[in-house]
Design a protein around this motif. Structure first.
Motif, mmCIF file in Angstrom:
data_model
loop_
_atom_site.group_PDB
_atom_site.id
_atom_site.type_symbol
_atom_site.label_atom_id
_atom_site.label_comp_id
_atom_site.label_asym_id
_atom_site.label_seq_id
_atom_site.Cartn_x
_atom_site.Cartn_y
_atom_site.Cartn_z
ATOM 1 N N ILE A 376 96.251 57.235 101.641
ATOM 2 C CA ILE A 376 96.016 58.282 100.637
ATOM 3 C C ILE A 376 94.992 57.729 99.658
ATOM 4 C CG2 ILE A 376 97.081 59.705 98.844
ATOM 5 C CD1 ILE A 376 99.773 59.284 100.317
ATOM 6 N N SER A 377 93.789 58.276 99.690
ATOM 7 C CA SER A 377 92.730 57.766 98.810
ATOM 8 C C SER A 377 92.666 58.629 97.570
ATOM 9 C CB SER A 377 91.379 57.808 99.498
ATOM 10 O OG SER A 377 91.460 57.078 100.678
ATOM 11 N N ILE A 378 92.842 57.982 96.447
ATOM 12 C CA ILE A 378 92.906 58.714 95.181
ATOM 13 C C ILE A 378 91.543 58.868 94.543
ATOM 14 C CG2 ILE A 378 93.845 58.567 92.837
ATOM 15 C CD1 ILE A 378 96.298 57.217 94.237
ATOM 16 N N GLN A 379 90.747 57.812 94.591
ATOM 17 C CA GLN A 379 89.385 57.856 94.064
ATOM 18 C C GLN A 379 88.635 56.602 94.458
ATOM 19 O OE1 GLN A 379 90.326 58.070 89.840
ATOM 20 N NE2 GLN A 379 90.357 55.875 89.658
ATOM 21 N N PRO A 380 87.307 56.599 94.558
ATOM 22 C CA PRO A 380 86.441 57.764 94.433
ATOM 23 C C PRO A 380 86.488 58.651 95.677
ATOM 24 C CG PRO A 380 85.126 55.835 94.954
ATOM 25 C CD PRO A 380 86.549 55.368 94.787
ATOM 26 N N GLU A 381 86.869 58.106 96.840
ATOM 27 C CA GLU A 381 87.049 58.965 98.003
ATOM 28 C C GLU A 381 88.288 59.820 97.740
ATOM 29 O OE1 GLU A 381 86.661 55.701 98.206
ATOM 30 O OE2 GLU A 381 84.832 55.402 99.382
ATOM 31 N N LEU A 382 88.229 61.063 98.140
ATOM 32 C CA LEU A 382 89.367 61.955 97.953
ATOM 33 C C LEU A 382 89.786 62.383 99.348
ATOM 34 C CD1 LEU A 382 87.603 64.177 95.234
ATOM 35 C CD2 LEU A 382 88.998 62.155 94.819
ATOM 36 N N GLU A 383 90.743 61.675 99.905
ATOM 37 C CA GLU A 383 91.111 62.006 101.278
ATOM 38 C C GLU A 383 92.476 61.444 101.662
ATOM 39 O OE1 GLU A 383 87.477 60.207 102.776
ATOM 40 O OE2 GLU A 383 88.656 58.658 103.768
ATOM 41 N N ILE A 384 92.996 61.997 102.742
ATOM 42 C CA ILE A 384 94.206 61.443 103.343
ATOM 43 C C ILE A 384 93.887 61.223 104.803
ATOM 44 C CG2 ILE A 384 96.635 61.843 103.924
ATOM 45 C CD1 ILE A 384 96.864 63.641 101.509
ATOM 46 N N TYR A 408 88.706 66.261 100.845
ATOM 47 C CA TYR A 408 88.554 67.406 99.937
ATOM 48 C C TYR A 408 87.193 68.056 100.134
ATOM 49 C CZ TYR A 408 92.833 66.556 97.344
ATOM 50 O OH TYR A 408 94.150 66.432 96.994
ATOM 51 N N GLN A 409 86.205 67.207 100.354
ATOM 52 C CA GLN A 409 84.849 67.703 100.493
ATOM 53 C C GLN A 409 84.714 68.691 101.649
ATOM 54 O OE1 GLN A 409 82.302 64.439 101.127
ATOM 55 N NE2 GLN A 409 80.534 65.412 100.153
ATOM 56 N N GLU A 410 85.378 68.396 102.761
ATOM 57 C CA GLU A 410 85.283 69.298 103.911
ATOM 58 C C GLU A 410 86.240 70.476 103.807
ATOM 59 O OE1 GLU A 410 85.715 66.964 107.456
ATOM 60 O OE2 GLU A 410 83.968 65.754 106.889
ATOM 61 N N ALA A 411 87.387 70.250 103.176
ATOM 62 C CA ALA A 411 88.398 71.301 103.166
ATOM 63 C C ALA A 411 88.198 72.341 102.069
ATOM 64 C CB ALA A 411 89.784 70.678 103.024
#
Ligand code: BG6
Length: 491
Positions: A376-384, A408-411
């Motif tokens: 679970i990446s909280i920052q700066p990447e925002l992803e699971i 988050y960027q794709e979704a």
């Protein structure tokens, strides 16, 4: 929910937090129509400044720090018209008399007694002074509508936190007190609750039977910069672990609350804190690593050593890095280590939570199988992302680990609200879910007290050093063994 007019007061209006976080957040809430139609912002501070110059400075803050980039002049003008500056000494009653007049004038003109929010963006020594004045001047006496927001640090140890809680709850009801931990407002952190409790696939595996260990790591690239005065007396354990990292741990480890309601959620989190196995002095020396950065290069730029930073003692033994291993004594987590790590001046910014699943008990493939891992990446990447084994295309049964990613960027196309936007709006709505209750703060202090006490006994003995621009001292990585070779980091 937009109905009540809002009288927002910021104490510490000339400070960094107001310019970098609070005003940009309020401005974004305003332009996205989340603020009530009637609101005013009263900015209080010691300095004498021209109001136009003050607002220009706020505007430059918005232009620099808002996620929406530069403010649109007409929108800014509409927002700035609601701001006024009140020069005042926090320790003098005249300040509160003028403030009260302003707030009441606004309420008269709104024809409604709305909500009052008093934000303490001030040095800790002013918290009690301001709280006392608000209470005696009856500025914050309506239990349903008046709220105070208190920034961290909330105390410097268990005793001072208790004292402050006592002081505040004697003057206000607990429901009026909003203790901020801005990590809880981060979109990716809020999403952990959704991920765990709105999906049923992971929750049955979320325990000691299937999980090997958990890593929670908040690496920062920034140094202490201009905050040496505060930081040198604080250190990473107080600045980051006691609040942000322990809160992340609570969200990862908590039981499912009875409802998505403030008290149920805060009860569940507090239970986690109370179940953390207390450190003995011996365990502190074995399971907690403290370190300080030396000079080095970060992104090709030379950085000075911590001891050379402004307002830092040249002999300082304050830690800028902490890594530790803790256990939670409850049926779900018995024996599963939680590794926490945070540091400044590290290679790069990277906040991740890694749930490392166990190896499969029965192996039918020859290859070394890499156990599943949820990141679970909280920052700066925002992803699971979820790591799993997959067959390499071809005529042989050869396996490699691959990742299934949600970003988050794709979704989503929306830009994500800043933590402070979410939190300020919650205060206006009277929703304390993402704020720290008195007992939660105290329970978190209780966890770190044995560490602080052990370090106090031998301030320099345990201190290690790491070069700026690295991932911290070797001891930090050694802690993880035999559970993992290294702390997980995104490529
Ligand atoms: C603050 C700490 O609470 O959080 C800082 O006092 C730290 O030392 C900051 O840099 C990190 O916040 P974020 O949102 O940038 O990860």
């Amino acid at each position: 929910k937009k109905a009540y007019p809002a009288a927002i007061t910021i104490f510490g209006a000339r400070g960094d937090l107001t310019r970098r976080k609070l005003i940009p957040a309020l401005y974004n809430l305003f332009i996205e129509n989340h603020l009530p139609a009637l609101f005013e912002i009263f900015c209080v501070d010691f300095q004498t400044v021209d109001e136009a110059a003050f607002k220009n400075d706020l505007l430059s803050g918005v232009n620099e720090f808002s996620r929406n980039g530069k403010a649109e002049p007409s929108k800014w003008a509409g927002f700035a018209a609601r701001i006024s500056y009140l020069q005042g000494d926090f320790t003098k009653k005249e300040t509160y008399i003028s403030l009260k007049t302003k707030v009441e004038d606004f309420e008269k003109s709104s024809k409604q007694r709305g909500n009052r929010m008093f934000y303490f963006a001030v040095a800790p020594r002013f918290i009690e002074v301001i709280a006392e004045a608000l209470s005696t001047r009856k500025l914050c006496s309506n239990k349903t509508h008046d709220r105070i927001v208190v920034e961290k640090p909330f105390g410097t140890d268990l005793a001072t936190a208790r004292k402050l809680n006592h002081f505040l709850t004697k003057r206000f009801s607990e429901k009026q007190v909003y203790r901020i931990d801005h990590y809880l407002g981060k979109e990716t952190v809020q999403n952990i609750m959704a991920f765990r409790f709105a999906n049923f696939v992971f929750e049955p595996l979320w325990n000691k039977n299937y999980i090997d260990h958990i890593q929670i790591s908040v690496a920062e690239q920034v140094s202490v910069g201009k905050r040496g005065g505060y930081y040198d007396a604080s250190g990473a354990l107080r600045d980051m672990i006691q609040n942000h990292l322990l809160q992340l741990l609570c969200i990862v480890a908590m039981e499912c609350p009875g409802a998505y309601k403030a008290e149920a959620i805060r009860d569940a989190k507090t239970k986690v804190l109370k179940s953390i196995r207390p450190f003995t002095t011996q365990q502190v020396f074995k399971n907690v690593v403290r370190a300080q950065y030396t000079a080095g290069e970060v992104d090709d730029v030379q950085r000075i050593a911590y001891r050379q930073e402004e307002q830092v003692s040249p002999e300082s033994n304050t830690e800028t890095f902490v890594a530790l291993k803790m256990l939670i004594d409850n049926p779900r987590w018995e024996g599963v280590p939680f590794f926490l790590r945070t540091g400044k001046s590290m290679t790069r910014q990277s906040s991740v939570i890694v749930v490392q699943f166990k190896d499969s008990p029965h192996k039918i493939f020859k290859d070394d199988i890499v156990p599943n891992r949820l990141i679970i990446s909280i920052q700066p990447e925002l992803e699971i992302s979820l790591l799993f084994e997959s067959k390499v295309p071809g005529l042989q049964m050869k396996l490699v680990p691959v990742e299934m990613d949600f970003t988050y960027q794709e979704a989503y196309t929306e830009s994500l609200p800043e933590a402070y936007e979410a939190l300020l709006l919650d205060v206006l709505h009277g929703d304390a879910t993402l704020f720290m209750r008195a007992d939660q703060v105290e329970a978190a202090w209780k966890v770190v007290m044995p560490i602080l006490d052990a370090w106090k006994k031998s301030p320099s003995k345990q201190l290690q050093f790491y070069e700026s621009g690295t991932w911290g001292p070797a001891a930090g990585s050694n802690l993880l063994k035999p559970y993992a070779k290294e702390w997980y980091r995104l490529p």
